[in-house]
Design an enzyme around this catalytic site. Structure first.
Site, PDB file in Angstrom:
ATOM      1  N   SER A 104    -100.766  55.703 -79.193  1.00 27.58           N
ATOM      2  CA  SER A 104    -100.073  55.648 -80.479  1.00 27.58           C
ATOM      3  C   SER A 104    -101.058  55.491 -81.632  1.00 27.58           C
ATOM      4  CB  SER A 104     -99.031  54.535 -80.464  1.00 27.58           C
ATOM      5  OG  SER A 104     -97.955  54.879 -79.624  1.00 27.58           O
ATOM      6  N   LYS A 109     -78.532  49.017 -98.882  1.00 29.42           N
ATOM      7  CA  LYS A 109     -79.480  47.970 -99.255  1.00 29.42           C
ATOM      8  C   LYS A 109     -79.650  46.975 -98.098  1.00 29.42           C
ATOM      9  CE  LYS A 109     -82.092  45.397-101.848  1.00 29.42           C
ATOM     10  NZ  LYS A 109     -83.467  45.834-102.146  1.00 29.42           N
TER      11      LYS A 109
END
Length: 324
Positions: free
Chosen positions: A124, A176
């Site tokens: 990764s 949000k």
């Protein structure tokens, strides 16, 4: 007369002792001044003034490590460094941290030859950083790959129901502070996160394609999260050569770097752990029989991975978060 002679002998002995301690005090003071000056200058590397090959270890969980970034920049600026070996042993970490270090490696490689030497693992974000080097060497049994991006978040709603806890919130818009562990994830929230992940994934695949001289289609085919041994990675063009540090040095030799130069490790600053200097922390850990009681122990337990935030480029992130 005997008493007077004894007094003279005692005085001479005292004078010699005083002279010894004065010299010792001056020597200690001089060493302290040199040490402080060296520390303030940031040159804590032995042999840094003579031509050498710099070695930098990049280990454990990847974050936006300011000390590492500073070290790489100092290596870039050092006229004594003729070539660089990045010794990588990492399962990855935050995508942003990998990006920052990748950019620093590319900046360094623009001025000095840089080779990545993979130990046990470069997955990764660890592989992202390795791809920033001009040449990648890995062991036959090294683990390489896991190209991809993920975001993980817990769902605590079941536990909250059992505990009788209810969350009240007022916010400006539906997305949000979402997704949140305190309420079930909605499809718009998943779509938002998926869009972010795919954008970063596309960027990561583009890096691999560019740095490994392969087409986007070839890079995408390898970017399904799979990991490979060093031998498999060589066949897939993810690395350039099978071997260790000797092969890394030999490659530097093809770039005009004297292979006989000393390899000098540029180490991180000795910051210690909590309120203990590193040397004292290590001594305490050995006395208690638990190894180094320092940030190293914290990292080895895998606890540092529990606090990663944002998008991750990390191999076996779920197990890593449990310290396995």
């Amino acid at each position: 007369m005997t008493t007077r002679a004894d007094d003279l002998i005692d005085r001479r002995r005292l004078r010699r002792k005083l002279t010894f301690w004065r010299v010792a005090t001056l020597a200690i003071a001089a060493l302290a001044i040199v040490g402080i000056s060296t520390w303030m200058a940031g040159e804590t590397i032995p042999g840094v003034a003579t031509p050498h090959i710099a070695k930098v270890k990049i280990e454990g969980t990847i974050t936006e490590d300011e000390d590492l970034l500073e070290r790489l920049d100092k290596i870039r600026q050092s006229a004594s460094v003729k070539g660089v070996i990045l010794s990588i042993d990492s399962p990855g970490g935050t995508t942003a941290g990998g990006e920052a270090i990748f950019d620093a490696v590319r900046k360094l490689a623009a001025e000095k030859p840089v080779v990545a030497q993979v130990g046990t693992l470069a997955a990764s974000a660890g592989y992202m950083i390795a791809s920033g080097a001009d040449h990648i060497v890995a062991r036959k049994s090294s683990i390489v790959g896991s190209i991809g991006v993920l975001v993980q978040f817990p769902d605590l709603t079941g536990m909250m129901d059992k505990l009788g806890v209810k969350l009240e919130e007022i916010k400006s818009s539906p997305l949000k502070a979402e997704p949140s562990p305190f309420n079930p994830t909605t499809e718009p929230e998943r779509a938002m996160m998926r869009s972010m992940i795919l954008d970063s994934y596309d960027w990561f695949v583009g890096i691999v394609a560019e740095r490994r001289a392969m087409s986007k289609a070839e890079a995408t085919a390898l970017a399904d999260g799979s990991v490979f041994t060093g031998r498999q990675a060589l066949a897939r063009k993810l690395i350039d050569e099978v071997g260790g540090e000797d092969q890394a040095i030999a490659w530097l030799g093809t770039k005009g770097v004297d292979a006989k130069l000393e390899v000098v490790e540029w180490k991180p600053k000795d910051t210690g752990s909590f309120f203990l200097p590193t040397s004292l922390a290590k001594a305490l850990g050995r006395a208690l029989g638990i190894g180094d009681f320092s940030a190293e122990l914290f990292r080895e337990m895998g606890a540092d991975r529990l606090f990663l935030d944002g998008m991750l480029s990390l191999w076996q992130a779920e197990k890593a978060a449990l310290g396995n």
